[in-house]
Design a protein around this motif. Sequence first.
Motif, PDB file in Angstrom:
ATOM      1  N   HIS A  46      31.948  39.683  -2.798  1.00 50.28           N
ATOM      2  CA  HIS A  46      33.366  40.002  -2.574  1.00 50.28           C
ATOM      3  C   HIS A  46      34.240  39.346  -3.646  1.00 50.28           C
ATOM      4  O   HIS A  46      35.179  39.973  -4.147  1.00 50.28           O
ATOM      5  CB  HIS A  46      33.764  39.542  -1.177  1.00 50.28           C
ATOM      6  CG  HIS A  46      35.143  39.910  -0.770  1.00 50.28           C
ATOM      7  ND1 HIS A  46      35.615  41.211  -0.765  1.00 50.28           N
ATOM      8  CD2 HIS A  46      36.180  39.151  -0.338  1.00 50.28           C
ATOM      9  CE1 HIS A  46      36.869  41.221  -0.357  1.00 50.28           C
ATOM     10  NE2 HIS A  46      37.236  39.981  -0.092  1.00 50.28           N
ATOM     11  N   ARG A 100      34.231  41.258  -6.673  1.00 49.61           N
ATOM     12  CA  ARG A 100      34.654  42.627  -6.360  1.00 49.61           C
ATOM     13  C   ARG A 100      33.525  43.647  -6.473  1.00 49.61           C
ATOM     14  O   ARG A 100      33.708  44.771  -6.943  1.00 49.61           O
ATOM     15  CB  ARG A 100      35.857  43.025  -7.200  1.00 49.61           C
ATOM     16  CG  ARG A 100      37.030  42.083  -6.967  1.00 49.61           C
ATOM     17  CD  ARG A 100      38.218  42.442  -7.777  1.00 49.61           C
ATOM     18  NE  ARG A 100      39.240  41.399  -7.626  1.00 49.61           N
ATOM     19  CZ  ARG A 100      40.461  41.508  -8.052  1.00 49.61           C
ATOM     20  NH1 ARG A 100      40.860  42.594  -8.658  1.00 49.61           N
ATOM     21  NH2 ARG A 100      41.319  40.527  -7.883  1.00 49.61           N
ATOM     22  N   ALA A 108      31.888  45.671  -4.214  1.00 47.68           N
ATOM     23  CA  ALA A 108      32.015  46.177  -2.848  1.00 47.68           C
ATOM     24  C   ALA A 108      30.697  46.693  -2.286  1.00 47.68           C
ATOM     25  O   ALA A 108      30.414  46.511  -1.102  1.00 47.68           O
ATOM     26  CB  ALA A 108      33.074  47.273  -2.799  1.00 47.68           C
ATOM     27  N   ARG A 127      36.408  48.027  -1.257  1.00 46.34           N
ATOM     28  CA  ARG A 127      36.652  48.608  -2.576  1.00 46.34           C
ATOM     29  C   ARG A 127      38.094  48.408  -3.026  1.00 46.34           C
ATOM     30  O   ARG A 127      38.369  48.142  -4.185  1.00 46.34           O
ATOM     31  CB  ARG A 127      36.351  50.106  -2.538  1.00 46.34           C
ATOM     32  CG  ARG A 127      35.154  50.558  -3.272  1.00 46.34           C
ATOM     33  CD  ARG A 127      35.049  52.079  -3.403  1.00 46.34           C
ATOM     34  NE  ARG A 127      35.786  52.875  -2.436  1.00 46.34           N
ATOM     35  CZ  ARG A 127      35.315  53.245  -1.241  1.00 46.34           C
ATOM     36  NH1 ARG A 127      34.126  52.872  -0.858  1.00 46.34           N
ATOM     37  NH2 ARG A 127      36.047  53.987  -0.429  1.00 46.34           N
ATOM     38  N   SER A 139      43.056  45.284  -5.133  1.00 42.41           N
ATOM     39  CA  SER A 139      42.713  45.851  -6.444  1.00 42.41           C
ATOM     40  C   SER A 139      43.919  45.978  -7.373  1.00 42.41           C
ATOM     41  O   SER A 139      43.756  46.063  -8.584  1.00 42.41           O
ATOM     42  CB  SER A 139      42.024  47.207  -6.276  1.00 42.41           C
ATOM     43  OG  SER A 139      42.879  48.119  -5.623  1.00 42.41           O
TER      44      SER A 139
END
Length: 120
Positions: free
Chosen positions: A23, A26, A28, A59, A63
Motif C-alpha cells: 500500500h 501504491r 494496489a 487503486r 492518487s
Amino acid sequence: MTQHTDLPSDLLPPAVRQFLGAHIVRDADTASSFLAEDAVIVDQDETFRGREETDAFLRDAGSEFEYTTEQIGAHRVDATHWVVTVRLEGTFPGGVAELDYRFALRDDLIAELVIANHPA
C-alpha cells in the motif's frame, strides 16, 4: 485485554506487514491480495465492500497527491485485531496527518480495515 505496546513492523502479522508494504508503494494489486474476498475498508466515513470496491479504493486513494508514509506506532489489540499508526506528509490539504490503520484478521487475511485520524 488491550496490549498497547509499540511493535516493530517485523512483528506484525504477515498479512498486515505485507499489505502495508504494498500500500505504501501504491501497489494496489499486491495489497489487494492480502484482503479477504468479502473485505470491508472504511476510510473517512466511506465504506468499500467486497473485491471490486476495495480494489478500486486501493487503486485510487490519495492518487491526486504526492506524499510519504512512515510507520510511527503499532500494537496488538487481541488475537485478531491490530492497529498501525502512520504519519503522512505531502501535498494534500494540511500537509501532515497521523492515521490509525485498524486491522481485523480472519484466516490470515484482512477482513476489515478502518482508517481513521489518530487521536491527538
